[in-house]
Write a protein that holds these residues in place. Structure first.
Motif, PDB file in Angstrom:
ATOM      1  N   ASP A 108       5.223  -8.169 -44.307  1.00  0.00           N
ATOM      2  CA  ASP A 108       5.830  -8.477 -42.641  1.00  0.00           C
ATOM      3  C   ASP A 108       6.007  -9.506 -42.413  1.00  0.00           C
ATOM      4  OD1 ASP A 108       5.682  -8.100 -40.010  1.00  0.00           O
ATOM      5  OD2 ASP A 108       3.586  -6.469 -39.714  1.00  0.00           O
ATOM      6  N   PHE A 109       6.984  -9.455 -41.847  1.00  0.00           N
ATOM      7  CA  PHE A 109       7.638 -10.945 -41.697  1.00  0.00           C
ATOM      8  C   PHE A 109       7.912 -11.370 -39.790  1.00  0.00           C
ATOM      9  CE2 PHE A 109       7.815 -11.732 -46.245  1.00  0.00           C
ATOM     10  CZ  PHE A 109       6.921 -12.546 -46.302  1.00  0.00           C
ATOM     11  N   ARG A 110       8.150 -11.633 -38.845  1.00  0.00           N
ATOM     12  CA  ARG A 110       8.587 -11.663 -37.973  1.00  0.00           C
ATOM     13  C   ARG A 110       9.435 -12.830 -37.039  1.00  0.00           C
ATOM     14  NH1 ARG A 110       3.229  -7.759 -35.162  1.00  0.00           N
ATOM     15  NH2 ARG A 110       3.324  -7.073 -36.786  1.00  0.00           N
ATOM     16  N   ALA A 111      10.005 -13.162 -35.805  1.00  0.00           N
ATOM     17  CA  ALA A 111      11.038 -13.933 -35.482  1.00  0.00           C
ATOM     18  C   ALA A 111       9.855 -14.206 -35.008  1.00  0.00           C
ATOM     19  CB  ALA A 111      12.330 -13.944 -35.063  1.00  0.00           C
ATOM     20  N   ASP A 167       5.067 -18.725 -28.632  1.00  0.00           N
ATOM     21  CA  ASP A 167       5.631 -17.552 -28.118  1.00  0.00           C
ATOM     22  C   ASP A 167       5.920 -15.905 -29.550  1.00  0.00           C
ATOM     23  OD1 ASP A 167       6.357 -15.210 -26.282  1.00  0.00           O
ATOM     24  OD2 ASP A 167       7.900 -15.584 -26.317  1.00  0.00           O
ATOM     25  N   LEU A 168       4.462 -16.134 -29.932  1.00  0.00           N
ATOM     26  CA  LEU A 168       3.914 -15.184 -30.796  1.00  0.00           C
ATOM     27  C   LEU A 168       3.921 -13.747 -30.218  1.00  0.00           C
ATOM     28  CD1 LEU A 168       0.644 -16.702 -32.408  1.00  0.00           C
ATOM     29  CD2 LEU A 168       2.579 -17.488 -32.914  1.00  0.00           C
ATOM     30  N   PRO A 169       5.152 -13.546 -31.245  1.00  0.00           N
ATOM     31  CA  PRO A 169       4.884 -12.054 -31.300  1.00  0.00           C
ATOM     32  C   PRO A 169       4.199 -10.696 -32.106  1.00  0.00           C
ATOM     33  CG  PRO A 169       6.259 -12.635 -33.549  1.00  0.00           C
ATOM     34  CD  PRO A 169       5.908 -13.161 -32.628  1.00  0.00           C
ATOM     35  N   ASP A 172      -1.331 -28.491 -26.842  1.00  0.00           N
ATOM     36  CA  ASP A 172      -1.560 -27.215 -26.677  1.00  0.00           C
ATOM     37  C   ASP A 172      -1.998 -26.188 -26.401  1.00  0.00           C
ATOM     38  OD1 ASP A 172      -0.073 -28.945 -24.982  1.00  0.00           O
ATOM     39  OD2 ASP A 172      -1.170 -29.304 -23.363  1.00  0.00           O
ATOM     40  N   ARG A 173      -0.229 -25.985 -25.922  1.00  0.00           N
ATOM     41  CA  ARG A 173       0.384 -24.790 -25.846  1.00  0.00           C
ATOM     42  C   ARG A 173       0.574 -23.699 -26.668  1.00  0.00           C
ATOM     43  NH1 ARG A 173       6.407 -25.246 -24.134  1.00  0.00           N
ATOM     44  NH2 ARG A 173       6.030 -22.875 -24.674  1.00  0.00           N
ATOM     45  N   ALA A 174       0.207 -24.594 -28.030  1.00  0.00           N
ATOM     46  CA  ALA A 174       0.671 -24.003 -29.673  1.00  0.00           C
ATOM     47  C   ALA A 174      -1.264 -23.056 -29.229  1.00  0.00           C
ATOM     48  CB  ALA A 174       0.890 -24.434 -30.851  1.00  0.00           C
TER      49      ALA A 174
END
Length: 257
Positions: free
Chosen positions: A92-95, A100-102, A124-126
């Motif tokens: 499972d690979f996603r852009a 902003d994780l899908p 910090d955002r990540a």
């Protein structure tokens, strides 16, 4: 192993990535690299669902899947995702990117970012995004190299020092790895641990890595091309005589959400 937030690259045929993929595959096959990946998997604890951020060509996702983990690979580079899907069609690979994780809220119990945070201007955002997708008690693992601490043996240590630091200056956050522990603690992760492993590169297998470093710096003009070429020539001689030596500390930090 293309990681988060590089300049967007045009989408093209997967085979245009062949030289890069070959270098990445060579690096991934090194015993030290396999050991580090396995260590990072162990630090995920009992996680049965994991997002691998900056998955690149997907090797870690495939390895985690073989371990029975529901792994999702996320990357910003469409060409790398295409290569990953070709290599591992059942994975499972996603852009997406580290900010902003899908994935939905509290949807995974493991978060892995290998050689990612040195590319991030806002770690910090990540990590806030990591906490969003992790279930309470989920595990986060950060792994990466310290670009300022690359040790290379040479007859010209001053030039070597210049090359190493000039290469580090091209990275968004070259010293991010030494801050992994602090970043996790500041983001509210608990029971944070940190380990350091040194990757040692010797002989002909190490030559592509040290020559790529020098060429990259020379291309920027930070070091004269003739001096860089001379340094590369020395390293080639060392490799042929099995006298080439390079060492790179790798930092792995882990914590609980």
């Amino acid at each position: 192993m293309t990681k988060q937030q590089p300049p967007k690259l045009p989408v093209g045929p997967v085979d245009t990535l062949a030289p890069l993929l070959a270098r990445l595959d060579a690096a991934d096959r090194l015993p030290a690299a396999r050991e580090l990946r396995n260590l990072s998997y162990g630090l995920l604890g009992a996680a049965r669902s994991v997002v691998d951020v900056g998955c690149g060509a997907g090797r870690a996702v495939a390895e985690l899947t073989r371990r029975g983990v529901a792994a999702v690979g996320v990357d910003v580079d469409a060409r790398m995702l295409a290569a990953a899907r070709t290599r591992w069609p059942d994975a499972d690979f996603r852009a997406g990117d580290a900010y902003d994780l899908p994935l939905g809220d509290r949807s995974v119990d493991g978060y892995r970012a290998d050689k990612v945070f040195h590319e991030l201007a806002a770690p910090d955002r990540a990590l806030a995004e990591a906490r969003r997708v992790l279930v309470p008690g989920g595990r986060a693992v950060l792994a990466g190299q310290d670009w300022d601490a690359f040790v290379i043996d040479s007859d010209d240590p001053a030039l070597t020092r210049t090359l190493v630091h000039a290469r580090a200056d091209l990275v968004t956050a070259p010293r991010a790895a030494r801050r992994h522990r602090t970043l996790l603690k500041d983001a509210g992760f608990r029971d944070v641990t940190v380990e350091v492993r040194t990757t040692v590169l010797t002989g002909p297998d190490a030559l592509p890595f040290v020559t790529a470093l020098a060429r990259t710096v020379a291309d920027t003009g930070a070091v004269d091309a003739e001096r860089a070429a001379g340094w590369i020539a020395e390293q080639r001689v060392r490799a042929g005589q099995d006298r080439l030596f390079a060492a790179l500390p790798m930092f792995l930090a882990a914590g609980e959400a």
